[in-house]
Design a protein around this motif. Structure first.
Motif, PDB file in Angstrom:
ATOM      1  N   ALA A  30      -5.234   5.097   3.732  1.00 37.71           N
ATOM      2  CA  ALA A  30      -5.697   5.012   5.134  1.00 37.71           C
ATOM      3  C   ALA A  30      -4.860   5.916   6.040  1.00 37.71           C
ATOM      4  O   ALA A  30      -5.407   6.723   6.803  1.00 37.71           O
ATOM      5  CB  ALA A  30      -5.645   3.560   5.611  1.00 37.71           C
ATOM      6  N   ASP A  81       6.861   5.848   5.399  1.00 36.41           N
ATOM      7  CA  ASP A  81       6.306   5.013   4.325  1.00 36.41           C
ATOM      8  C   ASP A  81       7.439   4.406   3.511  1.00 36.41           C
ATOM      9  O   ASP A  81       8.459   5.053   3.243  1.00 36.41           O
ATOM     10  CB  ASP A  81       5.368   5.797   3.404  1.00 36.41           C
ATOM     11  CG  ASP A  81       4.476   4.848   2.598  1.00 36.41           C
ATOM     12  OD1 ASP A  81       3.277   4.726   2.931  1.00 36.41           O
ATOM     13  OD2 ASP A  81       4.986   4.186   1.668  1.00 36.41           O
ATOM     14  N   ALA A  82       7.217   3.163   3.103  1.00 35.62           N
ATOM     15  CA  ALA A  82       8.229   2.455   2.327  1.00 35.62           C
ATOM     16  C   ALA A  82       8.379   3.042   0.921  1.00 35.62           C
ATOM     17  O   ALA A  82       9.441   2.939   0.302  1.00 35.62           O
ATOM     18  CB  ALA A  82       7.843   0.983   2.231  1.00 35.62           C
ATOM     19  N   ARG A 113      -1.760   1.385  -2.873  1.00 38.10           N
ATOM     20  CA  ARG A 113      -1.964   0.461  -3.989  1.00 38.10           C
ATOM     21  C   ARG A 113      -3.153   0.887  -4.851  1.00 38.10           C
ATOM     22  O   ARG A 113      -3.292   0.437  -5.982  1.00 38.10           O
ATOM     23  CB  ARG A 113      -2.236  -0.960  -3.451  1.00 38.10           C
ATOM     24  CG  ARG A 113      -1.050  -1.625  -2.821  1.00 38.10           C
ATOM     25  CD  ARG A 113      -0.090  -2.181  -3.853  1.00 38.10           C
ATOM     26  NE  ARG A 113      -0.673  -3.286  -4.585  1.00 38.10           N
ATOM     27  CZ  ARG A 113      -0.428  -3.552  -5.863  1.00 38.10           C
ATOM     28  NH1 ARG A 113       0.375  -2.775  -6.556  1.00 38.10           N
ATOM     29  NH2 ARG A 113      -0.984  -4.595  -6.459  1.00 38.10           N
ATOM     30  N   ASN A 128     -15.564   1.861  -6.745  1.00 39.58           N
ATOM     31  CA  ASN A 128     -16.904   1.479  -6.295  1.00 39.58           C
ATOM     32  C   ASN A 128     -17.599   2.639  -5.583  1.00 39.58           C
ATOM     33  O   ASN A 128     -18.534   2.439  -4.818  1.00 39.58           O
ATOM     34  CB  ASN A 128     -16.878   0.204  -5.449  1.00 39.58           C
ATOM     35  CG  ASN A 128     -16.005   0.341  -4.210  1.00 39.58           C
ATOM     36  OD1 ASN A 128     -15.644   1.445  -3.835  1.00 39.58           O
ATOM     37  ND2 ASN A 128     -15.660  -0.765  -3.591  1.00 39.58           N
ATOM     38  N   ILE A 173       9.062   0.010   8.087  1.00 41.82           N
ATOM     39  CA  ILE A 173       9.000  -0.439   9.484  1.00 41.82           C
ATOM     40  C   ILE A 173       9.246  -1.944   9.435  1.00 41.82           C
ATOM     41  O   ILE A 173       8.478  -2.686   8.813  1.00 41.82           O
ATOM     42  CB  ILE A 173       7.615  -0.149  10.107  1.00 41.82           C
ATOM     43  CG1 ILE A 173       7.343   1.349  10.092  1.00 41.82           C
ATOM     44  CG2 ILE A 173       7.542  -0.721  11.512  1.00 41.82           C
ATOM     45  CD1 ILE A 173       5.972   1.738  10.600  1.00 41.82           C
ATOM     46  N   TYR A 208      -8.349  -9.856   1.732  1.00 42.59           N
ATOM     47  CA  TYR A 208      -6.959  -9.503   2.027  1.00 42.59           C
ATOM     48  C   TYR A 208      -6.620  -9.837   3.467  1.00 42.59           C
ATOM     49  O   TYR A 208      -7.474  -9.715   4.358  1.00 42.59           O
ATOM     50  CB  TYR A 208      -6.757  -8.001   1.824  1.00 42.59           C
ATOM     51  CG  TYR A 208      -6.646  -7.628   0.364  1.00 42.59           C
ATOM     52  CD1 TYR A 208      -5.418  -7.338  -0.201  1.00 42.59           C
ATOM     53  CD2 TYR A 208      -7.771  -7.590  -0.452  1.00 42.59           C
ATOM     54  CE1 TYR A 208      -5.306  -7.009  -1.542  1.00 42.59           C
ATOM     55  CE2 TYR A 208      -7.675  -7.259  -1.789  1.00 42.59           C
ATOM     56  CZ  TYR A 208      -6.441  -6.978  -2.331  1.00 42.59           C
ATOM     57  OH  TYR A 208      -6.343  -6.655  -3.662  1.00 42.59           O
ATOM     58  N   LEU A 240      -6.672  -1.367   4.582  1.00 44.19           N
ATOM     59  CA  LEU A 240      -6.835  -2.636   3.873  1.00 44.19           C
ATOM     60  C   LEU A 240      -6.214  -3.769   4.702  1.00 44.19           C
ATOM     61  O   LEU A 240      -5.112  -3.643   5.222  1.00 44.19           O
ATOM     62  CB  LEU A 240      -6.132  -2.555   2.509  1.00 44.19           C
ATOM     63  CG  LEU A 240      -6.317  -3.774   1.606  1.00 44.19           C
ATOM     64  CD1 LEU A 240      -7.757  -3.922   1.162  1.00 44.19           C
ATOM     65  CD2 LEU A 240      -5.407  -3.703   0.394  1.00 44.19           C
ATOM     66  N   VAL A 256     -11.944   4.728   1.122  1.00 38.78           N
ATOM     67  CA  VAL A 256     -11.255   6.007   1.283  1.00 38.78           C
ATOM     68  C   VAL A 256     -12.081   6.985   2.138  1.00 38.78           C
ATOM     69  O   VAL A 256     -11.553   7.637   3.035  1.00 38.78           O
ATOM     70  CB  VAL A 256     -10.928   6.612  -0.103  1.00 38.78           C
ATOM     71  CG1 VAL A 256     -10.357   8.005   0.027  1.00 38.78           C
ATOM     72  CG2 VAL A 256      -9.961   5.700  -0.855  1.00 38.78           C
TER      73      VAL A 256
HETATM   74  C1  LIG Z   1      -9.123  -3.996  -5.860  1.00 39.94           C
HETATM   75  C2  LIG Z   1      -9.529  -2.956  -4.856  1.00 39.94           C
HETATM   76  C3  LIG Z   1     -10.370  -1.940  -5.219  1.00 39.94           C
HETATM   77  C4  LIG Z   1     -10.742  -0.964  -4.293  1.00 39.94           C
HETATM   78  N1  LIG Z   1     -11.581   0.014  -4.689  1.00 39.94           N
HETATM   79  C5  LIG Z   1     -11.934   0.981  -3.816  1.00 39.94           C
HETATM   80  C6  LIG Z   1     -12.789   2.047  -4.229  1.00 39.94           C
HETATM   81  O1  LIG Z   1     -13.243   2.104  -5.349  1.00 39.94           O
HETATM   82  N2  LIG Z   1     -13.116   3.004  -3.320  1.00 39.94           N
HETATM   83  C7  LIG Z   1     -12.628   2.974  -2.049  1.00 39.94           C
HETATM   84  O2  LIG Z   1     -12.943   3.864  -1.273  1.00 39.94           O
HETATM   85  N3  LIG Z   1     -11.830   1.974  -1.631  1.00 39.94           N
HETATM   86  C8  LIG Z   1     -11.466   0.976  -2.464  1.00 39.94           C
HETATM   87  N4  LIG Z   1     -10.652  -0.038  -2.050  1.00 39.94           N
HETATM   88  C9  LIG Z   1     -10.294  -0.139  -0.623  1.00 39.94           C
HETATM   89  C10 LIG Z   1      -9.154   0.754  -0.142  1.00 39.94           C
HETATM   90  O3  LIG Z   1      -9.488   2.113  -0.276  1.00 39.94           O
HETATM   91  C11 LIG Z   1      -7.829   0.496  -0.858  1.00 39.94           C
HETATM   92  O4  LIG Z   1      -7.452  -0.832  -0.695  1.00 39.94           O
HETATM   93  C12 LIG Z   1      -6.685   1.386  -0.318  1.00 39.94           C
HETATM   94  O5  LIG Z   1      -5.576   1.264  -1.171  1.00 39.94           O
HETATM   95  C13 LIG Z   1      -6.274   0.961   1.094  1.00 39.94           C
HETATM   96  O6  LIG Z   1      -5.368   1.885   1.597  1.00 39.94           O
HETATM   97  P1  LIG Z   1      -4.297   1.480   2.706  1.00 39.94           P
HETATM   98  O7  LIG Z   1      -3.579   2.728   3.041  1.00 39.94           O
HETATM   99  O8  LIG Z   1      -4.960   0.722   3.786  1.00 39.94           O
HETATM  100  O9  LIG Z   1      -3.316   0.433   1.992  1.00 39.94           O
HETATM  101  P2  LIG Z   1      -2.343   0.616   0.727  1.00 39.94           P
HETATM  102  O10 LIG Z   1      -3.006   1.349  -0.345  1.00 39.94           O
HETATM  103  O11 LIG Z   1      -1.809  -0.738   0.409  1.00 39.94           O
HETATM  104  O12 LIG Z   1      -1.159   1.512   1.314  1.00 39.94           O
HETATM  105  C14 LIG Z   1      -0.254   0.981   2.261  1.00 39.94           C
HETATM  106  C15 LIG Z   1       0.919   1.936   2.405  1.00 39.94           C
HETATM  107  O13 LIG Z   1       1.815   1.372   3.369  1.00 39.94           O
HETATM  108  C16 LIG Z   1       3.150   1.432   2.862  1.00 39.94           C
HETATM  109  N5  LIG Z   1       3.900   0.327   3.459  1.00 39.94           N
HETATM  110  C17 LIG Z   1       3.734  -0.990   3.244  1.00 39.94           C
HETATM  111  N6  LIG Z   1       4.581  -1.706   4.019  1.00 39.94           N
HETATM  112  C18 LIG Z   1       5.293  -0.810   4.733  1.00 39.94           C
HETATM  113  C19 LIG Z   1       6.289  -0.933   5.748  1.00 39.94           C
HETATM  114  N7  LIG Z   1       6.735  -2.109   6.186  1.00 39.94           N
HETATM  115  N8  LIG Z   1       6.804   0.192   6.288  1.00 39.94           N
HETATM  116  C20 LIG Z   1       6.365   1.429   5.891  1.00 39.94           C
HETATM  117  N9  LIG Z   1       5.406   1.592   4.942  1.00 39.94           N
HETATM  118  C21 LIG Z   1       4.875   0.483   4.380  1.00 39.94           C
HETATM  119  C22 LIG Z   1       2.999   1.327   1.358  1.00 39.94           C
HETATM  120  O14 LIG Z   1       4.123   1.898   0.699  1.00 39.94           O
HETATM  121  C23 LIG Z   1       1.711   2.110   1.115  1.00 39.94           C
HETATM  122  O15 LIG Z   1       1.953   3.485   0.905  1.00 39.94           O
HETATM  123  C24 LIG Z   1     -10.258  -1.020  -2.957  1.00 39.94           C
HETATM  124  C25 LIG Z   1      -9.418  -2.064  -2.593  1.00 39.94           C
HETATM  125  C26 LIG Z   1      -9.052  -3.018  -3.529  1.00 39.94           C
HETATM  126  C27 LIG Z   1      -8.131  -4.132  -3.089  1.00 39.94           C
END
Ligand SMILES: Cc1cc2nc3c(=O)[nH]c(=O)nc-3n(C[C@H](O)[C@H](O)[C@H](O)COP(=O)(O)OP(=O)(O)OC[C@H]3O[C@@H](n4cnc5c(N)ncnc54)[C@H](O)[C@@H]3O)c2cc1C
Length: 470
Positions: A20, A46-47, A55, A64, A137, A353, A401, A424
């Motif tokens: 994201a 980023d952590a 993740r 998906n 953070i 979530y 997420l 994504v």
């Molecule tokens: C099981 C599952 C399957 C999915 N499949 C798909 C798919 O097929 N296609 C699709 O488009 N989307 C999918 N998603 C949805 C989404 O794209 C993903 O969840 C994606 O990983 C979300 O990205 P994000 O950056 O929001 O969170 P995350 O991937 O969790 O990234 C969070 C980031 O924040 C950092 N962070 C955390 N805490 C701190 C802090 N305190 N300080 C600084 N940094 C920190 C972490 O290190 C990490 O880099 C799926 C989600 C899930 C749960």
């Protein structure tokens, strides 16, 4: 490793550089906003020690969306020179060679990590974007001037910075309290000696061999495996457990779900020819004509879902699936539900979530609480989070997420979908696009009101070791 000192004040901090946060940065670069943000001061925190993967790359499941959807996030002409080295990436080549197939998320994670590393190298070197990896953070204080003070920590080192806007996407977590609350709504409880609860997030991050190691000695008539949920995650857990434990004699999994199981189809005709019942007013997206466009199971999860609905088995295995509706009050169903909650065994929580948020407060010390919405956090159309009274918190944006965005009527969705949208492609396009515009407007308003001296201060005596972008 590079020595780096940070400013004490940034126009914008991007907290979380997972899919994201990186979607926001890529899109800001494509629209030209990144250069001016960087000139005013842009810090990415980023952590983790690497960017872009989040993740997503940990999940041992099929995406998906098809490969081309992910490639589309990297396709802009402005990004071409930065991404030229991706030709050497095995993950890139795999997705490019099969653009209409759904890839494994481990491959998608590898691709996003590689692209994000190339991108960060470029924008730190050419545009002066600062980056603090391995840095958390820990606390956010919302100032009276519509800006924020952040407490950051890297190992044993901690320091503070100010910023005018914060794009906060720190991922999600699955609270046990949320499971308890969902079950309690149906008068169901988990006693202390009941099933051991695992999050779907944790189990989807395990390989088949790791699942066998974790559960191998529990497969037998005495252990019930129950999955709570009805979405992509829930069906992916059924699939992974069945595939890993079938050869050890696992006979049955139980799925407890609240809403009807929804399958995605490209059109009403396609759904009907597959024998799937469609409610045209509720299930069809008026913009695309697709069925269950936002909430339907796709690709491998679709196959598992349709096989489970049609014949009660996980596709390609001998494992049966018993389905129990949470709100079905018939005596037989209630008895089975109560048994799943009471008996020792394994229960997997796959019901969405909640956002990961650091401690947040106002300058006067009162907690800063953000309002939740079904499936995530409440925000306005531009991804600006709302406080408990529903007022947008100026300068605080989140769409990843655990937060998500409400469906955009211009892009379409089905009426039966009342949760939050995240993925994504949305991060790289619609979701971040709305944030970029609102954030620039917020910063312009702030600059018009603030004294000029607060920007551009160097944080004296704070050398910082930036891990090399791998
Ligand atoms: C099981 C599952 C399957 C999915 N499949 C798909 C798919 O097929 N296609 C699709 O488009 N989307 C999918 N998603 C949805 C989404 O794209 C993903 O969840 C994606 O990983 C979300 O990205 P994000 O950056 O929001 O969170 P995350 O991937 O969790 O990234 C969070 C980031 O924040 C950092 N962070 C955390 N805490 C701190 C802090 N305190 N300080 C600084 N940094 C920190 C972490 O290190 C990490 O880099 C799926 C989600 C899930 C749960």
């Amino acid at each position: 490793m590079t020595d780096q000192s940070f400013r004490s004040n940034y126009a914008c901090v991007v907290g979380g550089a997972g899919p994201a946060g990186m979607g926001f940065l890529f899109n800001a670069y494509k629209t030209g906003a990144l250069a001016s943000l960087a000139r005013s001061g842009l810090l990415v925190v980023d952590a983790a020690l690497a960017v872009g993967r989040g993740r997503l790359g940990d999940y041992h499941i099929t995406a998906n969306s098809v490969g081309d959807v992910f490639l589309d996030c990297l396709r802009d002409p402005a990004l071409l020179p930065i991404f030229a080295p991706l030709e050497h990436s095995a993950a890139f080549r795999r997705l490019r060679d099969d653009p209409h197939g759904a890839p494994m998320l481990t491959q998608v994670g590898e691709l996003l990590a590689h692209a994000s590393t190339l991108f960060m190298r470029y924008v730190t070197g050419h545009l002066g974007v600062d980056v603090a990896l391995g840095t958390r953070i820990e606390k956010i204080v919302a100032g009276d001037d519509a800006g924020f003070q952040l407490a950051l920590r890297s190992g044993s080192r901690s320091w503070q910075i100010d910023c005018g806007a914060l794009v906060l996407n720190l991922g999600g977590r699955q609270n046990r309290e949320y499971l308890n609350w969902s079950l309690a709504e149906q008068d169901l409880q988990l006693p202390h000696d009941g099933p051991t609860v695992y999050s779907s997030d944790a189990l989807l991050s395990l390989s088949p061999a790791e699942l066998v190691e974790l559960f191998g000695d529990r497969v037998g008539p005495d252990t019930r495996f129950t999955v709570v949920g009805g979405s992509h995650s829930a069906f992916s857990v059924l699939d992974n457990l069945a595939c890993a434990l079938d050869c050890l004699g696992l006979e049955q999994l139980t799925l407890i779900h609240r809403a009807p199981i929804r399958l995605f189809f490209e059109s009403v005709e396609e759904a009907r020819s597959a024998g799937y019942e469609v409610d045209e007013s509720m299930d069809v997206c008026p913009v695309s004509g697709r069925v269950n466009r936002s909430g339907g199971l796709r690709y491998r999860a679709h196959q598992v879902g349709s096989d489970v609905l049609a014949n009660g088995y996980v596709s390609g295995t001998r494992v049966k699936v018993e389905m129990l509706r949470m709100d079905d009050r018939s005596p037989a169903n209630r008895a089975r539900l109560e048994q799943c909650c009471r008996d020792p065994g394994v229960m997997v929580q796959a019901i969405g979530y909640q956002p990961c948020l650091p401690a947040m407060r106002h300058a006067n010390g009162e907690p800063l609480q953000v309002r939740e919405s079904k499936g995530g956090l409440d925000s306005d159309a531009a991804g600006c989070l709302r406080d408990l009274s529903g007022r947008p918190i100026p300068g605080l944006y989140s769409f990843g997420l655990g937060s998500g965005l409400a469906a955009n009527p211009m892009l379409g969705s089905e009426r039966s979908f009342d949760s939050r949208i995240y993925g994504v492609w949305q991060f790289h396009h619609d979701a971040s696009g709305r944030v970029i515009e609102a954030l620039q407007e917020h910063l312009a308003n702030r600059a018009a009101q603030a004294p000029a001296s607060v920007m551009d201060t160097q944080l004296e005596g704070a050398p910082f070791v930036l891990p090399a972008l791998g």
